[in-house]
Structure formats: C-alpha cells, structure tokens
Design a protein around this motif. Structure first.
Motif, mmCIF file in Angstrom:
data_model
loop_
_atom_site.group_PDB
_atom_site.id
_atom_site.type_symbol
_atom_site.label_atom_id
_atom_site.label_comp_id
_atom_site.label_asym_id
_atom_site.label_seq_id
_atom_site.Cartn_x
_atom_site.Cartn_y
_atom_site.Cartn_z
ATOM 1 N N LYS A 43 0.784 -1.111 -0.209
ATOM 2 C CA LYS A 43 0.081 0.070 0.137
ATOM 3 C C LYS A 43 1.013 1.175 -0.054
ATOM 4 C CE LYS A 43 -4.014 -1.767 2.358
ATOM 5 N NZ LYS A 43 -5.203 -1.534 3.459
ATOM 6 N N LEU A 44 1.950 1.219 0.535
ATOM 7 C CA LEU A 44 2.979 2.438 0.820
ATOM 8 C C LEU A 44 3.435 2.881 -0.741
ATOM 9 C CD1 LEU A 44 4.847 1.815 4.205
ATOM 10 C CD2 LEU A 44 3.218 3.750 3.713
ATOM 11 N N GLU A 45 3.978 1.576 -1.331
ATOM 12 C CA GLU A 45 4.364 1.600 -2.514
ATOM 13 C C GLU A 45 3.334 2.109 -3.806
ATOM 14 O OE1 GLU A 45 7.531 1.858 -3.250
ATOM 15 O OE2 GLU A 45 8.503 1.156 -1.697
ATOM 16 N N LEU A 46 2.185 1.643 -3.762
ATOM 17 C CA LEU A 46 1.330 1.835 -4.995
ATOM 18 C C LEU A 46 -0.078 2.518 -4.569
ATOM 19 C CD1 LEU A 46 0.777 -2.161 -5.684
ATOM 20 C CD2 LEU A 46 2.280 -0.592 -6.798
ATOM 21 N N GLY A 47 -0.366 2.695 -3.319
ATOM 22 C CA GLY A 47 -1.409 3.418 -2.907
ATOM 23 C C GLY A 47 -2.586 2.660 -2.763
ATOM 24 N N TYR A 48 -3.668 3.190 -2.126
ATOM 25 C CA TYR A 48 -4.682 2.358 -1.948
ATOM 26 C C TYR A 48 -5.419 1.781 -3.248
ATOM 27 C CZ TYR A 48 -9.362 0.665 -0.003
ATOM 28 O OH TYR A 48 -10.240 -0.209 0.397
ATOM 29 N N PHE A 49 -5.460 2.835 -4.186
ATOM 30 C CA PHE A 49 -6.445 2.422 -5.379
ATOM 31 C C PHE A 49 -5.704 1.383 -6.236
ATOM 32 C CE2 PHE A 49 -7.760 3.118 -9.696
ATOM 33 C CZ PHE A 49 -9.382 3.099 -9.740
ATOM 34 N N LYS A 50 -4.459 1.727 -6.564
ATOM 35 C CA LYS A 50 -3.594 0.587 -7.321
ATOM 36 C C LYS A 50 -3.722 -0.653 -6.622
ATOM 37 C CE LYS A 50 -1.015 3.791 -9.979
ATOM 38 N NZ LYS A 50 0.285 4.243 -10.432
ATOM 39 N N TYR A 51 -3.405 -0.608 -5.165
ATOM 40 C CA TYR A 51 -3.363 -1.901 -4.425
ATOM 41 C C TYR A 51 -4.539 -2.647 -4.520
ATOM 42 C CZ TYR A 51 -3.116 -5.010 -0.272
ATOM 43 O OH TYR A 51 -3.109 -6.061 0.506
ATOM 44 N N TYR A 52 -5.650 -2.074 -4.346
ATOM 45 C CA TYR A 52 -7.030 -2.689 -4.466
ATOM 46 C C TYR A 52 -7.354 -3.225 -5.842
ATOM 47 C CZ TYR A 52 -12.105 -3.276 -5.210
ATOM 48 O OH TYR A 52 -13.415 -3.311 -5.296
#
Length: 712
Positions: free
Chosen positions: A65-74
């Motif tokens: 999540k720290l690397e991708l962000g919440y949206f990309k991680y989702y």
C-alpha cells in the motif's frame, strides 16, 4: 493395450517407492527445523489475529500500500482474485482423471523423483521415457569438461594457498559441528578435530613487529582473544616480508564471511594510542557520520590535540541523504557547522568542512584539493572519529588517489571495511604525495578535463529522463582519478627497482623522508547503539542505499515504533502532527495507541513485525529493552510545508516534525538504554515533508514519494 496398462502400473509403483524413499532420506534435523519454522509462523499469525485491532499500522504488513497507494493496491488485489477464481473454475470444469493416470499428469512430481536418481544435470541429454538416463554422444565431452574443471580447481586452490599462505586454518569455523560433543573443553576428540582445522595458539612465541595490513594490530600467535592473532601453523617460520602479505584471522573472517571475532580491547586504549598526535606536527581529519550527528561527533579530540592544531571536518555518507529541495547540500553543511558550535569543537582550529561519500567517491577529489591547499606537506595527517563513520573506507579511497605516493599504491594492503564497529585496532598508514607546483598543475588539468566529461554525462541523464523526476533519484557519485604514474614520480629511480619493492619498507630511500597519512581506531561513543547489536542486526539497522523518507499523520496519544530499536510517543498537541521518519528501509514502522504500546512491544519483540532484535529466545534474554528519556521535547510548528525540528535517535535514524504554524507539541523518545536521544534544530532536511505521496486510505501513512536530486 495390456502393455500400456502394465507400463502405467509400473510407473505408479515407481513413484510411490521413490516418494517413500525421499521421505525416509529427510534428516531429522531438517524436519525439526521445518516444524519449528511452521510453529513460529503459526504463532506469529495467531498473535496478529489477536492484536489486529490494536495495531493501527505496520509498514511490514502494508508495504504494498505504501508503494502503490490504496487504489492501485485494490486493483491489483482484485485482478489477482479474479485470476485465481478463473483458474479454480477451469480446474473444476475439467473431467476427472483416472487414478492410474494421476502420476502421469503430475509432471512436477516426476521431475522431483527423477532428481533422486542422481541423474546428470546436463542439457541435450536423450533418454527413453521412464527409463534410466543415459548420455548419448555427449559422454566424452562431459568427461573432458570434468577433467578441465578439476584441473582448474587444483590450480586455483594452489594459487590461493601460495598467495596468502593460508591452507585450512582460516576456513569458516561457524559450520564446525560440536553438537555431538557434550563437553567441548574437556573432550580430547573435539579439541584435536578443532585444532586440525582451525590451528593452535602458541603462548610462548614472541610477538612480531609486523602490523596487520587490514586493522593495524601486531601479528602474533599467542592468544585468539588478542587483536592480530594468527594460528601458529601460519605464523611460525615466516620472515617479516612474508608476514606483511598476510592479514590477521579477524580481518580474514570479516572480509570473507562477514563474521566478527570477539577480541579483548579496552576502549581507553584507543585514546591512549592517539596521544602521539600531541608530539608531532600534524593535521587532524575529524570524520562525522551525517546520518548520526551530533552522536558521531567527538569533542574529546580537543582535549588531546589542543585548540591550535588545525582540523578539517569531513561529513561522510552524504550519498545516503535524500535531497529535499534546491541547495540541500549547503543546508546540510550549515546544520553540521551549527552542531559543531554547540560542542567543545567550537574552540578548535577548524579550517575546512567537507561533505563526501567515501563509498561512491563523491567530494573526495575536492577534499584532496583542500588538503593540498591548507596543509601542503607540513607534517603527518591523522584520520580520527567515532566507530562506524567510514574512516577505513576513506583511507582506501585516498590510498588509490593522488594523495598517496605512487610507489606505495600497490604494496600497501587496503584497510578492512566492515559494518561491525571498531574494525581498525591500530594505526594504518601510507606515505603522502609531495604536492610540488608541477604536480598541482597536472592535477588541475586532469580535474578540469574530467569535469567537462561529467557535465556531458549529466546532460545525457537529463535527456534520458525527459524532464521527469525519477522515483528514486540517483545517488551522488564522484570519480577518484590518478594523475601520476611511476614513470613521472622520480626520473632517477629505475623501474626495475620500483618493481622489486614488494613490501613497504619505511627505511627505503623512497619513503625515508615521507609524511604519512594515518587511519586511527574508532573511538567508542557512549551515545551509539551499535555496540548493543549483533552482526545480523547491524545489517538491518545501517542503511545500505539512499534513504526514502516515510511520513505519518499522528494524533495525540499515538506511538511510533522504528523496528524494535526506538519509540516515539506523541504526548500532547492541540492537533495532529506529521512525522517524517528517516531510517533503514528494512526497519518496519509500527503505529499503535500509546496505551497498548508496552503490551504490543513485549508480545511482538523478536518477530517480523519489529525485525530488530532478532535471534530467538537466547537473544531476547540479553536484550536491554527500551528506556525513555525523562524530559519531553517541545516543538513549535512552522507551517505544514516546513519541518520544525528533528529527534535524533543515534545509529537508528531521526524523525522530523511538521505542525501548523505556532502550534506546540510535546514528544517523548525511547531507545535501548536511553542512548543517543537529541533534539536538533534547525531540521537537517526541513522540506522533506513535501516529498510524501498521497495519504493511504484508512491509515495514518502517506505513500513513499519521489526523491529530489540536484543531479537530475
């Protein structure tokens, strides 16, 4: 048809037999180790399940999540679930396979079983199905290749033995199996086996006058606990010239296996060793770790050398500091000068302050120019500082530069470099190059030529980036060149005489009147945490690459853990503050409520959640734990785009605070034994909070942002 069924049944019986044999061959130790790891993972998973509501955030668990962000991680999680669902649906849609054909379809199982038969691992091998492997047409080539490899191995082994004179007593002894012996010290069998592999000491043998080329300790074979030890099988029967080509056992293990042997050295002996600076005309190079100041400053050098002795302060590891805006290198230098003025070093005769990277070479050429300009050839130069600031790395860099006399470059051994503090145990030295006017002119021409090439390379990198800022900016890199060669040093000396000089002889006419550059042992600073850590923990704690700051939005009553090494409590504030953390990326960041902090630390200490300390129950029994600083640190906000100060956590990193302009907040810090906790103002990188990414949904963390660099 009958023939095919018989083949299938034979294949099934063969697979079952090989599977049973494979299970039987698994050693008991491997099974126990596997079971231990599984139990440990189950315990960790159960602990996480029990305390998941009390852990607000952990960077180890949420690193994606720290690397991708919440949206990309989702989206990534959703696509992965869809692929898994499609795969399971297709498998369920297939018709069932007959039991007799299951082993035929399971190709991975057949491959694993074939490895048990010790088949030759060679390409282009033709064999019939289900038969024993047979090399067809390649056996002669394989035999020839095997003979060549064996011959090369013998040559390399003999060359290694001839080079160092070390046969078997300098092998990695950590694999010595003493579990089968109940009493190690009183067992003659184990002692004989140990001595046959790792040598024997001889307390009656005299100590040599030859220092180790890696750490500077005098070589001997008296006691393994004393610096400079060599097994008597290696030490005895060698003259001084031969000993000069051999490094001590401790340096050998540090270089080859990253193992630090325990030696007995009184810290007070280090300062006694430096007393000789008082009695010679000399310049002092005081080295500072830019990741760990003021804790890596050594004001005590003023008591040894006085206030009139010239000093050049060298800030090392600048390549690991992330740039926050234009002119950040100038601000780092000013911050270092500010901290120097707060100590007794304000009374010293500081002539120059340099920022370098001994690892990448950045700033080393400028440092050499400053040495030539400020000191010329007036006397010796002593490199001093606390442990683990990079003195040996700088010694090796200068050894290969214009600052070293060209005759000595190839005959002086490089200093041992290790993350373990206190590597250098005595004085190491090389002769300084005499800076005549002609040499300075030639060196200046070379630097001007190389600066043009470096500028062209920088323009090429800018063009490749097309105006985009890279996610991780390139580190500061410098080139350390050589202006002179042996042919230009002294026309009166013959080349043959220079080549015959294989070891350093201080009485030789080339070095008799030389000035010397000395690398001294590191002074152990009481604020440093490094002396409390094991080798494995040091590798996790000390940054190896450019630091990428992490920012968190912290409310009153929350606590931040940096691995298991440090703790920051946000005690009081009128509104939340942003904490920007600078530490090794291998140290997880954990955010919890302060009321649960002690409980979570006790439960998860020694697990992946904190990473350090590590080593099981035996290591945790000797761990000193965290001790708080009694007084609180108070900060006054300067706006949401500027850090209002730093909390320095020696050897671990530092934390910068950002708050609304005029807002006041109080913070408490914890470290092992309460070591190395300081408040630093102004902040070292005041604009680093602007490098953060977007806020990760439902967490106090911001994405790891881009890093600014003036070289882009």
């Amino acid at each position: 048809m009958i023939h095919s069924v018989n083949n299938i049944l034979r294949l099934c019986r063969r697979c079952i037999f090989l599977q049973n044999r494979c299970v039987n061959h698994t050693s008991a130790a491997e099974r126990l180790e596997s079971e231990r790891k599984q139990n440990k993972n189950k315990q960790f998973a159960s602990l996480l399940q029990e305390y998941k509501d009390k852990i607000t955030f952990n960077s180890y668990l949420e690193h994606e999540k720290l690397e991708l962000g919440y949206f990309k991680y989702y989206l990534k999680t959703l696509k992965s679930a869809q692929r898994q669902h499609i795969k399971e649906f297709r498998e369920k849609s297939l018709q069932p396979i007959p039991v007799s054909l299951q082993y035929y379809v399971d190709k991975d199982k057949l491959l694993r079983d074939d490895l048990i038969e010790n088949q030759p691992n060679s390409e282009n091998v033709f064999q019939l199905p289900f038969g024993k492997p047979t090399n067809v047409g390649l056996r002669k080539n394989e035999e020839k290749r095997q003979k060549i490899n064996e011959a090369n191995a013998e040559i390399n082994k003999e060359a290694e033995f001839n080079r160092s004179g070390i046969e078997k007593w300098m092998t990695n002894y950590e694999y010595f199996d003493d579990t089968k012996y109940k009493d190690f010290e009183d067992n003659d069998e184990v002692n004989n086996e140990w001595h046959s592999y790792y040598g024997t000491p001889d307390p009656l043998a005299a100590v040599s006058t030859v220092p180790c080329g890696g750490c500077g300790a005098l070589l001997h074979c008296s006691d393994p606990a004393i610096p400079g030890y060599l097994p008597s099988e290696i030490f005895k029967g060698r003259d001084n010239d031969e000993l000069k080509t051999i490094e001590c056992q401790r340096c050998h293990f540090l270089k080859e296996y990253n193992i630090a042997l325990d030696v007995s050295v009184d810290p007070e002996e280090y300062e006694k060793l430096l007393q000789s600076i008082k009695h010679v005309k000399s310049l002092v190079l005081l080295m500072v770790d830019l990741l760990d100041f003021p804790c890596s400053l050594w004001p005590g050098i003023v008591d040894i050398i006085g206030t009139k002795r010239p000093i050049i302060v060298v800030g090392n590891k600048v390549d690991l500091l992330p740039g926050d805006s234009v002119g950040y290198l100038k601000r780092i230098r000013e911050s270092l000068i500010t901290e120097l003025k707060k100590t007794k070093l304000s009374e010293a005769n500081i002539q120059h302050v340099a920022l370098i990277s001994a690892k990448t070479g950045y700033g080393v050429e400028d440092l050499i120019s400053a040495l030539f300009k400020n000191w010329l050839y007036k006397g010796d130069v002593f490199l001093v500082g606390t442990t683990n600031v990079g003195k040996s790395s700088l010694f090796n860099a200068l050894l290969q530069s214009d600052y070293c006399k060209v005759h000595a470059v190839d005959i002086i051994k490089r200093a041992t470099v290790s993350r373990w503090p206190g590597t250098t145990l005595n004085l190491l030295k090389f002769p300084i190059n005499r800076p005549s006017g002609w040499k300075i002119y030639q060196r200046t021409r070379r630097l001007q030529s190389e600066s043009k090439i470096m500028k062209i390379e920088k323009d090429i990198r800018k063009g490749q980036l097309h105006g985009q800022v890279p996610r991780e900016a390139p580190a500061l890199i410098g080139h350390i060149g050589r202006t002179f060669s042996e042919l230009y040093e002294d026309p009166n000396d013959t080349i043959a005489e220079k080549r015959n000089l294989m070891v350093l002889d201080e009485k030789h006419e080339l070095f008799a009147r030389s000035r010397w550059f000395y690398d001294t042992p590191g002074v152990i600073h009481p604020d440093q945490v490094l002396s409390l850590l094991s080798t494995e923990e040091l590798l996790l704690t000390i940054p190896k690459r450019l630091i990428r700051s992490q920012t968190y939005y912290i409310h009153k009553g929350n606590t931040i853990f940096i691995g298991g090494l440090a703790r920051i409590d946000h005690v009081t504030s009128c509104e939340p503050c942003r904490y920007t953390i600078f530490s090794s990326e291998t140290l997880p960041i954990t955010v919890v409520n302060t009321e649960y902090a002690n409980e979570i630390y006790d439960k998860f200490l020694g697990t992946e959640l904190f990473a350090v300390p590590s080593g099981g129950e035996e290591r945790l029994n000797t761990w000193p734990g965290l001790t708080k600083r009694v007084e609180l640190f108070e900060f006054t906000g300067e706006g949401f785009r500027v850090c209002c100060g730093d909390i320095v956590l020696s050897s671990i990193g530092w934390v910068s605070l950002t708050a609304r302009k005029g807002a006041r907040c109080k913070v408490r810090a914890w470290t092992p034994e309460g070591r190395g906790i300081h408040k630093r103002y102004p902040s070292l990188l005041p604009y680093a909070v602007n490098l953060k990414g977007k806020r990760v949904r439902d967490t106090p963390a911001y994405m790891v942002g881009k890093t600014f660099s003036e070289n882009k």
